[in-house]
Every structure is written in structure tokens, then in C-alpha cells.
Write a protein that holds these residues in place. Sequence first.
Motif: not given
Length: 190
Positions: A56-57, A60, A123-126
Motif C-alpha cells: 500500500t502507499g 502500490s 495508494s493510501q496508507s496501510e
Amino acid sequence: MTNSVAATFALTARLFPPNSKEAKQQELAIQKGNVVLDDVQTAKKLAKDYQTIPNTGAGSLLRFVPGTTAHDLDKTLDSIRANVSFDQLNAMRQASPTGGALGNVSNQENTKLEAALGSLEQSQSEAQFLRNLERVESIYADIVHGEGNWRRNEAGQIEVGFGIGGQSAPAGDMNSAADALIAKYQKGAQ
């Protein structure tokens, strides 16, 4: 089959004739809900399955590299997003006074429908990503098992088997649990 799912089927059978449109819709909703719940569990595991670079983040970006865990996560999310989008669109059509005449849905509108229950952008924080996955999981657990028939344990996993409508369901007699719930709501309607 868990007691909760069996009790839900027993209740559906009592409320709707076996081959009725409503019974078939309920069965389909439970089947689709189980697919989403399975995919959410897979996505949660994949999001946490990394050695150095997270999935993620910023990690990604690896979703474009075939064979990576980030790519697998991206494809699992496609399934979840599609089911959420179809469910949201169907709900809008059913709520439409004209019986479903919504017309074509653009790609941008479809993306908004997919995010209606929470953004599943890799793409967000985990932490944010997992929080949104759990929100989707909770909504689909209510659809599949019924509100109040499941709980999240300390490990964050869904546990079922708490009866229907918060009623305690005896292991061998799902019809009595359905009877108890029907009686509960009949008393409230009087």
C-alpha cells in the motif's frame, strides 16, 4: 454452514416461498456477499504480506509489476470494487420511482459508486486502507449474516454464530430461531 447462515436461510424460507423472486434475490445477495467477504480477507492478508516495500502507499506502484503481491492485491481489489459498484447501482435502480431507468453510468460515476462504502485505493496508507476494508467487510457481514449476528474478534476476524437478529440460535433447530425472530417483530408491529 454456520448456524447464523443456516438461520438466515431458515428465516428467508419462512418469509418467502422457496422459488419466489425475493427468495432468489436473498440467496444471490448472500452468495455475492460471501465472495466479497472472502476477497476482503484475501486483500487484508495481501496488504500485510511484504518483506521490505509495503503493498500500500508508495509500494502500490508495484501493482503494475506482474507476479508481485501488490499486483495480486490490485486484482483482488478489482473484484471487491466491481461488487460494491454493482450493489450500489442495483440499490439505486430499486429505489428509482421509474423502476430502474438510470441510463448509462460513466467511468467517473462508476469510480464514485465503487468508493461509496470507503475508498479502496491501494495508494493510501496501510492503516487507512485496512480501516476502509474493514468497513466494507462489516457492511457485507451484515448482508450475509444479518445485523447483530456476527462480531469482530481481537484479531480483527469476523466470527459468526450468534443467532439471527441477536437471538441465540439453537444448533439443531434453525426454524425455532426464525420463529423467535418473527414473533419478536410481530409483537413490535402490534
